[in-house]
Structure formats: C-alpha cells, structure tokens
Design a protein around this motif. Structure first.
Motif, PDB file in Angstrom:
ATOM      1  N   SER A  11       7.440  12.242   0.808  1.00 40.07           N
ATOM      2  CA  SER A  11       6.667  13.492   0.711  1.00 40.07           C
ATOM      3  C   SER A  11       6.343  14.061   2.090  1.00 40.07           C
ATOM      4  N   ALA A  12       6.133  13.193   3.103  1.00 45.06           N
ATOM      5  CA  ALA A  12       5.825  13.722   4.453  1.00 45.06           C
ATOM      6  C   ALA A  12       7.033  14.474   5.021  1.00 45.06           C
ATOM      7  N   ALA A  13       8.227  14.031   4.675  1.00 47.12           N
ATOM      8  CA  ALA A  13       9.433  14.738   5.156  1.00 47.12           C
ATOM      9  C   ALA A  13       9.517  16.103   4.465  1.00 47.12           C
ATOM     10  N   PRO A  72       2.314  14.473  10.015  1.00 51.37           N
ATOM     11  CA  PRO A  72       2.506  13.031   9.847  1.00 51.37           C
ATOM     12  C   PRO A  72       3.973  12.680   9.644  1.00 51.37           C
ATOM     13  N   GLY A  73       4.390  11.559  10.260  1.00 47.06           N
ATOM     14  CA  GLY A  73       5.765  11.094  10.047  1.00 47.06           C
ATOM     15  C   GLY A  73       5.887  10.436   8.686  1.00 47.06           C
ATOM     16  N   TRP A  74       7.103  10.067   8.291  1.00 47.64           N
ATOM     17  CA  TRP A  74       7.289   9.468   6.966  1.00 47.64           C
ATOM     18  C   TRP A  74       7.600   7.975   7.048  1.00 47.64           C
ATOM     19  N   GLY A  75       8.055   7.525   8.222  1.00 48.13           N
ATOM     20  CA  GLY A  75       8.222   6.087   8.451  1.00 48.13           C
ATOM     21  C   GLY A  75       9.125   5.374   7.457  1.00 48.13           C
ATOM     22  N   SER A  76      10.027   6.085   6.821  1.00 44.73           N
ATOM     23  CA  SER A  76      10.984   5.393   5.942  1.00 44.73           C
ATOM     24  C   SER A  76      12.354   6.048   6.073  1.00 44.73           C
ATOM     25  N   ASP A  77      13.334   5.399   5.490  1.00 42.61           N
ATOM     26  CA  ASP A  77      14.724   5.767   5.713  1.00 42.61           C
ATOM     27  C   ASP A  77      15.142   6.996   4.896  1.00 42.61           C
ATOM     28  N   THR A  78      15.581   8.040   5.577  1.00 41.01           N
ATOM     29  CA  THR A  78      16.083   9.208   4.835  1.00 41.01           C
ATOM     30  C   THR A  78      17.601   9.334   4.960  1.00 41.01           C
ATOM     31  N   PHE A 117      16.485  16.813  -2.472  1.00 36.15           N
ATOM     32  CA  PHE A 117      15.218  17.136  -1.812  1.00 36.15           C
ATOM     33  C   PHE A 117      14.076  16.306  -2.385  1.00 36.15           C
ATOM     34  N   ASP A 118      14.061  16.156  -3.718  1.00 37.95           N
ATOM     35  CA  ASP A 118      12.935  15.426  -4.320  1.00 37.95           C
ATOM     36  C   ASP A 118      13.005  13.922  -4.069  1.00 37.95           C
ATOM     37  N   ALA A 119      14.118  13.451  -3.486  1.00 42.71           N
ATOM     38  CA  ALA A 119      14.193  12.023  -3.127  1.00 42.71           C
ATOM     39  C   ALA A 119      13.677  11.765  -1.703  1.00 42.71           C
TER      40      ALA A 119
END
Ligand code: GDP
Ligand code: IMO
Ligand code: MG
Length: 437
Positions: free
Chosen positions: A401-403, A384-390, A396-398
């Motif tokens: 969760s999908a990433a 599954p994708g994460w669909g939010s801005d990385t 790492f903990d920021a």
C-alpha cells in the motif's frame, strides 16, 4: 480505473525521456511493439543506449529502434538522426549474428547526416581541452556532427550516391576540420583518401536502406497504421530546453519529432513521458536532487546505474516533481510511465522534491539559468517506504500500500494518472493500468 495487459495509446505514439535520459525508454518501446507497425528514431545517434531484456537476455541498442526484436515491425531512422556508419554497421552485424533480420526491416532517411571519424576526434579533443569544465559527453562525435549540419557543411546519406560530389565535399570539410584538429588541438589529421575508401565500401551496405522516411510515414498514416516515435536522451538534455551547455546537441523533446522525421505535430495521439521513480544523470551539469550519500549509492547499486554506452557511473537522486512538471509541459505529455519502482524497495522513507529554495525564495518552477539551477536547494516531501519486494509485480493492487500511495502522490503532484509502472527490466515486469481516455 481498469487493469488489462494491453494499453490503448491510439495510433501514433511518442515515447520520450522525461528526465536526463536512461529512464527505461527502450524497455517500454519493446513492450509496446507487438501492437505497432513501425518504430521511428528521430534524433540523437549512438550516444543512446536502450536496453531490452527478453527472457532474461539483454540487448543494448544504440541507433537501431527498440522495435527491431519483433519481426513484424518496420523500423526507421529519420532525418534528425546522426548516423555513424561504423557504429551502425557493427550494430547491424551484432543483431544479425543473433539471427535478427535487420536489413529488410530498417530504412534510413536520405536526409540524415553522417557522423564521421573527424566528428569523434573533435568531440574527444574538445572534452580533453575543457578539463574540469568538460560537458561529460559520450565522446561519440554527436555535437560536432550536429554542428556540421547547422553549418551546412554536413554530409548526408544521399550524398553517398554521388561519388564525385562526395569526394569534393569530404575534401572541403576535412580541409577545415583538419586545420582545427592539428593546429588548435595538436592532434592527428584524418586522411581524406582513407575515409573516402572506407565510405566507398560502406555505401554498398547503406544505400539499399535509403528511403524518403517522411513519404513512407505518410503512406503508413494514410493506411491507419500504428507508429511509435522513440526518443533518445531525455527532456533536460534537449539543446534548447535542457540544462545548457550540459546537454546533447539535438532536440530531444516532442518538437523534435516533427523536425526529425517530417511527421507533423497534430498527428500524434499520445506523448508518453518515461520517468524513473527517482532521478539519474550521467555527465556534468546541475542536478538539484542529487544524493552524494549512502542513499544515492544504494540507488545506484540497486538500479545498476552505469551508462549502457560508456559504462560511466550515473549520478542518482530523489524524484524531482518540479522538473517533471516542466517536462510534461515541454512535451505535451498526456500519458506517463513510471519505471524502476523496485529499486526503491529497501528505503524506509522516499523523497519527492516538490519545490526549490533559491536565495530565500521558494520556487515551484525551474529557474531559467543553469547557474541558478545549480544553486537551488530541493524542498522534499518524504513518503513512507514499503520495505518489501515489488520486483516483477504486474498488478497495481498487488503492490504494497505504501508503494501505491507513493504513486498516487506523484499523480496528484503531476496532475496526470500514471498508465504504466515498470517493476523490473523484463518485458513482463510491467503493470499496465489505464484510465479511459
Ligand atoms: P533508456 O536509455 O531510457 O532505454 O534506458 P537504459 O536502457 O539506458 O537504462 C535503463 C536500465 O534500467 C536498463 O538497464 C534496463 O534494463 C533497466 N530497467 C528498465 N526498467 C526497469 C525496472 O523497472 N526495474 C529495474 N530494476 N530495471 C529496469
Ligand atoms: P539514452 O537515449 C543519458 C548525455 C551525456 C552528456 C550529454 C552530452 O540512453 O537515454 P553527447 O555525447 O550527447 O554530446 O553528450 O548528454 N547523454 C545521455 N545521458 N542517456 C543518454 O541516452 C544520453 N545521451 C547523451 O552523458 O552528459
Ligand atoms: Mg540509455
């Protein structure tokens, strides 16, 4: 697992491309440089394009090691590099215009081979003649320069010190290449006297930089200094281990370090593979996970996947764990860095190739023939994708969760933890995550 801003990779480190080049090696070398004493290029030439972004300002390096922006570091070009005096001197001038002191911090191996205008003319003429079958080289003369080295007719940096010998060697080599250029390729000959005069002027700038790189590295090693070997291109562009003939003409893999610098293989503490969270390739040749659809186009757009040297569009596709496992073995990689994670932000699902299908069989390894590799069908596992801005995340903990799950799945498939994750082009856009080694 502990998180800190610094990473301990030992004294002698190799940073190598694990795919088909442009994995983000330059950024990672630049980012690691504060803890280093020397950065060494050991193969390739100005076919490389390594991008560094510092305070939003972009610098693309071709021949000069990516440590050069840090004033305390000594940079070297080893004997395995092919050096175009024209390209090198203009790169030095560009950096000097920006106030970077290059000449006092860069040394060139006496044994490196010069890449001269006839190599470029031959590369261009050959690619033209090959038409649809062209390799898609950078047309920088890399192949012909390495051919001359192997044919024992090359001109090395040290040859510039002996003018009579140089003139004679140039005559002999141009006698041969001009025949090929004019008779076989029906193109113009290179004038030997003109080239000699140009080299006469260039040698004034080049000879003061000449050193015995191997001897210098031996001294640095005996003083316990930290040395980084910066690979160019990527593992599957290696002339022996890549997708031949769609490769470059040097050994881009870890073995190339010893040959291309004289630094013996047992000296290395860490061989870090740099891999994108997806795959790209520029030029022709097999690419099992290539996506020619909208997904590939979106990756290319978000990742600005255009060659940093030639501006050509890069082909894009999903991450290939089968190829990656091969790269890890080829290079003895004991550390990994995943780059361009942020490029995958918008996707609802993300593919990882875990095997190939070929003639009804499932393979978990690369077939040995390039023709077979061109025919394999990738077997995908979708996460599954994460669909939010990385973009720019540094912990790492920021990460969504999908990433994190995507990264952990890669670690399981590859059997090694991923020590660094890059989330943007800047030095600061990096997650350092180190397992105790
Ligand atoms: P190299 O040849 O391996 O040094 O890589 P290139 O410089 O040719 O290509 C990598 C490109 O991606 C450059 O434009 C970098 O500035 C950029 N880059 C590196 N890491 C990241 C990252 O994590 N995210 C994004 N968005 N861009 C990155
Ligand atoms: P960096 O160091 C990506 C590719 C060319 C072509 C093949 C042969 O920036 O990762 P050559 O001119 O070397 O004879 O071309 O190799 N190639 C690269 N692709 N990144 C590079 O360097 C490359 N250097 C060469 O596109 O397919
Ligand atoms: Mg590049």
């Amino acid at each position: 697992m502990r998180e800190e801003s610094k990473i301990n990779l030992g004294k002698n480190i190799a940073i190598l491309g694990a795919q088909w080049g442009d994995e983000g090696k330059g950024k990672i070398v630049d980012m690691l440089t504060p803890d280093l004493d020397a950065v060494v290029r050991f193969q390739g030439g100005h076919n490389a394009g390594h991008t560094l972004v510092v305070d939003g300002k972009k610098t693309v390096l071709r021949l000069i090691p990516s440590g050069i922006l840090h004033p305390h570091v000594q940079c070297y070009l080893g004997n395995g590099v092919v050096l175009s005096p024209d390209a090198f001197l203009s790169e030095v001038a560009e950096l000097e215009q920006q106030g970077i002191d290059v000449r006092h911090r860069l040394k060139l191996s006496h044994a490196l081979h010069l890449l001269l205008p006839y190599h470029i003319a031959l590369d261009q003429a050959r690619e033209l003649k090959l038409g649809h079958a062209a390799i898609g080289t950078t047309k920088r003369g890399i192949g012909p320069a390495y051919e001359d080295k192997a044919a024992r007719r090359g001109i090395r940096l040290a040859d510039l010190a002996d003018l009579d010998g140089l003139q004679q060697r140039l005559k002999t080599v141009l006698d041969y290449h001009n025949f090929v250029l004019t008779q076989y390729h029906q193109t113009s000959a290179i004038d030997v006297d003109e080239l000699f005069d140009v080299l006469l002027a260039q040698r004034e700038a080049l000879l003061p930089l000449m050193t015995d790189v191997t001897a210098d590295l031996q001294v640095l090693a005996s003083q316990g200094k930290h040395i980084l070997f910066e690979g160019a291109q990527g593992s599957f562009l290696d002339v022996d281990h890549g997708t031949y003939p769609y490769v470059t003409s040097s050994n881009t893999t870890a073995g190339g370090i010893a040959c291309g610098s004289g630094f013996g293989p047992l000296m290395m503490d860490t061989v870090m593979g740099i891999m994108k969270a997806y795959t790209t390739r520029v030029g022709s040749g097999p690419f099992p996970t290539e996506l020619t659809d909208d997904i590939g186009a979106t990756i290319a757009k978000r990742g600005h996947e255009f060659g940093s040297v030639t501006g050509r569009p890069r082909r894009c596709g999903w991450f290939d764990a089968v190829a990656m496992k091969r790269a890890m073995f080829l290079n003895s990689m004991n550390a990994l860095c995943l780059t361009k994670l942020d490029v995958l932000d918008p996707f609802t699902e993300i593919g990882i190739c875990t095997a190939y299908q070929l003639d009804g069989k499932t393979l978990d390894y690369l077939p040995h023939s390039t023709a077979e590799l061109a025919r394999v069908q990738p077997v995908y596992e979708f996460m599954p994708g994460w669909g939010s801005d990385t973009f720019g995340i540094t912990r790492f903990d920021a990460l969504p969760s999908a990433a994190r799950q995507f990264i952990e799945r890669l670690e399981t498939l590859l059997g090694l933890t991923i020590d660094m994750i890059s989330t943007g082009p800047g030095r600061e856009h990096t997650i350092v995550r180190q397992s105790t080694r």
